[in-house]
Scaffold this motif. Structure first.
Motif, PDB file in Angstrom:
ATOM      1  N   GLN A 172     -64.125 -14.543  43.364  1.00 59.11           N
ATOM      2  CA  GLN A 172     -65.086 -15.164  42.456  1.00 59.11           C
ATOM      3  C   GLN A 172     -65.520 -14.205  41.345  1.00 59.11           C
ATOM      4  N   THR A 173     -65.797 -12.978  41.717  1.00 59.19           N
ATOM      5  CA  THR A 173     -66.335 -12.026  40.720  1.00 59.19           C
ATOM      6  C   THR A 173     -65.269 -11.112  40.128  1.00 59.19           C
ATOM      7  N   GLY A 174     -64.160 -10.964  40.826  1.00 57.99           N
ATOM      8  CA  GLY A 174     -63.131 -10.037  40.377  1.00 57.99           C
ATOM      9  C   GLY A 174     -63.442  -8.585  40.686  1.00 57.99           C
ATOM     10  N   TYR A 175     -64.520  -8.339  41.391  1.00 58.90           N
ATOM     11  CA  TYR A 175     -64.893  -6.970  41.737  1.00 58.90           C
ATOM     12  C   TYR A 175     -63.830  -6.356  42.653  1.00 58.90           C
ATOM     13  N   ARG A 176     -63.526  -5.079  42.393  1.00 58.28           N
ATOM     14  CA  ARG A 176     -62.581  -4.335  43.223  1.00 58.28           C
ATOM     15  C   ARG A 176     -63.366  -3.566  44.291  1.00 58.28           C
ATOM     16  N   TYR A 177     -62.824  -3.598  45.518  1.00 54.04           N
ATOM     17  CA  TYR A 177     -63.427  -2.855  46.616  1.00 54.04           C
ATOM     18  C   TYR A 177     -62.367  -1.939  47.243  1.00 54.04           C
ATOM     19  N   TYR A 178     -62.793  -0.728  47.564  1.00 56.27           N
ATOM     20  CA  TYR A 178     -61.877   0.268  48.138  1.00 56.27           C
ATOM     21  C   TYR A 178     -62.386   0.725  49.497  1.00 56.27           C
ATOM     22  N   SER A 179     -61.446   1.075  50.377  1.00 54.53           N
ATOM     23  CA  SER A 179     -61.770   1.592  51.695  1.00 54.53           C
ATOM     24  C   SER A 179     -61.682   3.114  51.687  1.00 54.53           C
ATOM     25  N   ILE A 180     -62.499   3.742  52.490  1.00 54.62           N
ATOM     26  CA  ILE A 180     -62.457   5.193  52.581  1.00 54.62           C
ATOM     27  C   ILE A 180     -61.103   5.670  53.081  1.00 54.62           C
ATOM     28  N   ARG A 181     -60.369   4.807  53.789  1.00 54.31           N
ATOM     29  CA  ARG A 181     -59.050   5.167  54.283  1.00 54.31           C
ATOM     30  C   ARG A 181     -58.010   5.243  53.166  1.00 54.31           C
ATOM     31  N   GLN A 182     -58.383   4.803  51.948  1.00 49.60           N
ATOM     32  CA  GLN A 182     -57.474   4.923  50.806  1.00 49.60           C
ATOM     33  C   GLN A 182     -57.608   6.284  50.118  1.00 49.60           C
ATOM     34  N   LEU A 183     -58.605   7.042  50.533  1.00 47.90           N
ATOM     35  CA  LEU A 183     -58.842   8.333  49.890  1.00 47.90           C
ATOM     36  C   LEU A 183     -57.670   9.305  50.055  1.00 47.90           C
ATOM     37  N   PRO A 184     -57.032   9.405  51.243  1.00 45.74           N
ATOM     38  CA  PRO A 184     -55.878  10.308  51.357  1.00 45.74           C
ATOM     39  C   PRO A 184     -54.755   9.980  50.383  1.00 45.74           C
ATOM     40  N   ARG A 185     -54.486   8.661  50.183  1.00 45.60           N
ATOM     41  CA  ARG A 185     -53.424   8.299  49.230  1.00 45.60           C
ATOM     42  C   ARG A 185     -53.821   8.714  47.818  1.00 45.60           C
ATOM     43  N   LEU A 186     -55.087   8.473  47.445  1.00 44.91           N
ATOM     44  CA  LEU A 186     -55.544   8.871  46.120  1.00 44.91           C
ATOM     45  C   LEU A 186     -55.435  10.384  45.965  1.00 44.91           C
ATOM     46  N   ASN A 187     -55.816  11.122  46.996  1.00 44.65           N
ATOM     47  CA  ASN A 187     -55.721  12.579  46.923  1.00 44.65           C
ATOM     48  C   ASN A 187     -54.276  13.038  46.779  1.00 44.65           C
ATOM     49  N   SER A 188     -53.352  12.323  47.426  1.00 43.80           N
ATOM     50  CA  SER A 188     -51.927  12.656  47.285  1.00 43.80           C
ATOM     51  C   SER A 188     -51.463  12.440  45.847  1.00 43.80           C
ATOM     52  N   ILE A 189     -51.906  11.321  45.259  1.00 38.10           N
ATOM     53  CA  ILE A 189     -51.567  11.046  43.857  1.00 38.10           C
ATOM     54  C   ILE A 189     -52.067  12.174  42.962  1.00 38.10           C
ATOM     55  N   LEU A 190     -53.329  12.558  43.145  1.00 37.74           N
ATOM     56  CA  LEU A 190     -53.929  13.586  42.302  1.00 37.74           C
ATOM     57  C   LEU A 190     -53.252  14.940  42.514  1.00 37.74           C
ATOM     58  N   ALA A 191     -52.908  15.252  43.774  1.00 31.52           N
ATOM     59  CA  ALA A 191     -52.280  16.543  44.066  1.00 31.52           C
ATOM     60  C   ALA A 191     -50.885  16.629  43.456  1.00 31.52           C
ATOM     61  N   LEU A 192     -50.092  15.564  43.593  1.00 25.98           N
ATOM     62  CA  LEU A 192     -48.745  15.559  43.031  1.00 25.98           C
ATOM     63  C   LEU A 192     -48.791  15.573  41.503  1.00 25.98           C
ATOM     64  N   LYS A 193     -49.769  14.870  40.935  1.00 25.21           N
ATOM     65  CA  LYS A 193     -49.936  14.868  39.488  1.00 25.21           C
ATOM     66  C   LYS A 193     -50.301  16.268  38.995  1.00 25.21           C
ATOM     67  N   GLU A 194     -51.131  16.975  39.764  1.00 26.92           N
ATOM     68  CA  GLU A 194     -51.522  18.339  39.401  1.00 26.92           C
ATOM     69  C   GLU A 194     -50.312  19.279  39.426  1.00 26.92           C
ATOM     70  N   LEU A 195     -49.347  18.990  40.283  1.00 26.40           N
ATOM     71  CA  LEU A 195     -48.127  19.799  40.354  1.00 26.40           C
ATOM     72  C   LEU A 195     -47.178  19.512  39.194  1.00 26.40           C
ATOM     73  N   GLY A 196     -47.514  18.494  38.399  1.00 25.14           N
ATOM     74  CA  GLY A 196     -46.708  18.212  37.218  1.00 25.14           C
ATOM     75  C   GLY A 196     -45.780  17.034  37.349  1.00 25.14           C
ATOM     76  N   LEU A 197     -45.787  16.352  38.491  1.00 24.48           N
ATOM     77  CA  LEU A 197     -44.936  15.175  38.643  1.00 24.48           C
ATOM     78  C   LEU A 197     -45.535  14.009  37.867  1.00 24.48           C
ATOM     79  N   SER A 198     -44.670  13.170  37.324  1.00 22.62           N
ATOM     80  CA  SER A 198     -45.134  12.005  36.578  1.00 22.62           C
ATOM     81  C   SER A 198     -45.545  10.901  37.536  1.00 22.62           C
ATOM     82  N   LEU A 199     -46.364   9.961  37.042  1.00 23.25           N
ATOM     83  CA  LEU A 199     -46.778   8.835  37.882  1.00 23.25           C
ATOM     84  C   LEU A 199     -45.579   7.995  38.288  1.00 23.25           C
ATOM     85  N   GLU A 200     -44.546   7.943  37.444  1.00 25.42           N
ATOM     86  CA  GLU A 200     -43.332   7.210  37.786  1.00 25.42           C
ATOM     87  C   GLU A 200     -42.597   7.863  38.948  1.00 25.42           C
ATOM     88  N   GLN A 201     -42.704   9.203  39.059  1.00 28.41           N
ATOM     89  CA  GLN A 201     -42.083   9.897  40.186  1.00 28.41           C
ATOM     90  C   GLN A 201     -42.933   9.779  41.445  1.00 28.41           C
TER      91      GLN A 201
END
Length: 278
Positions: free
Chosen positions: A35-64
């Protein structure tokens, strides 16, 4: 469950960044209110987000990063990607270091000469080139100039325009010789075995200018009393940027000297083969 702003605060990222990862399919919300379109996230998604940020910090592209997270990534795969990225970064660092030395040499030139104008040194490579030339040892500069004029006039007259390219003088510096050891001739648009007799027993013979990986070059107007200043400029650049001369100097006449602008006015590119000093 956390709304996007709350999850962004916990993860120390922006809401805009989370929405972008959602668009790419990297990190979908755990729930979207229909109804509202609001996005909700679970704390269990934090490890995946941290993996994205860590790999991005190493210089890998989002496509990789996406394919790496969507299937189990082997250590060998990650190591291979990071090894490639390391090589790219090392190359970038070398290029930036060279650019820094160039900047420092220009600052030193301004401090020394009190002005910002002058000749600009450009680094380039040169392919192997067919060359029709005569080798000669000239007693002095006047004799060398006469020989260059003779080759230019006879070569222009006898070599077909479709074959003839640019007048080139190659100078080999032998410290044990007091003479000017030169190859004078024309680069060619294609290989040729033709020989051209220019004066007496002097003959332009087919040879090749070898390919050079790194050339320090500068363009100056004509062969005249001020020519030495551009050679000095290249020399200072070579020294300031930790290079050394790696072969004979070339002078490439970018314009013909048999007509206007003539020998004193035609643009000439000076080329010095260089390599990093040990």
């Amino acid at each position: 469950m956390f709304r996007i702003g709350e999850f962004a605060q916990i993860a120390q990222v922006s809401g805009r960044q989370l929405r972008f990862y959602d668009q790419l399919g990297l990190l979908r919300p755990a729930h979207v209110d229909a109804q509202t379109g609001y996005r909700y996230y679970s704390i269990r998604q934090l490890p995946r987000l941290n993996s994205i940020l860590a790999l991005k910090e190493l210089g890998l592209s989002l496509e990789q990063i996406g394919p790496l997270l969507d299937r189990e990534m082997s250590p060998a795969e990650l190591r291979s990607m990071l090894t490639l990225k390391r090589a790219q970064l090392e190359r970038s660092l070398r290029e930036e270091e060279a650019r820094l030395r160039h900047i420092e040499s220009r600052i030193a030139q301004i401090d020394r000469e009190g002005k910002a104008d002058g000749f600009d040194v450009i680094v380039k490579s040169a392919p192997a080139t067919p060359f029709l030339a005569v080798s000669c040892a000239c007693e002095n500069m006047d004799e060398a100039v006469r020989m260059v004029r003779t080759v230019a006039e006879e070569g222009t007259r006898q070599i077909k325009p479709s074959l003839r390219d640019k007048l080139i003088v190659v100078a080999r510096n032998d410290v044990d010789s007091e003479k000017l050891d030169l190859d004078i001739g024309f680069s060619l648009t294609r290989p040729s075995n033709a020989g051209v007799r220019i004066a007496g027993d002097l003959v332009l013979r087919a040879t090749e200018l070898p390919a050079i990986e790194t050339m320090a070059t500068v363009v100056r107007p004509g062969t005249n009393a001020e020519s030495h200043t551009s050679f000095g400029t290249v020399g200072r650049w070579i020294e300031a940027n930790a290079y050394e001369i790696a072969g004979p100097c070339r002078e490439i006449f970018l314009e013909p000297i048999t007509g206007p602008p003539g020998f004193e006015g035609a643009l000439v590119e000076i080329q010095f083969p260089v390599r990093k000093a040990h």
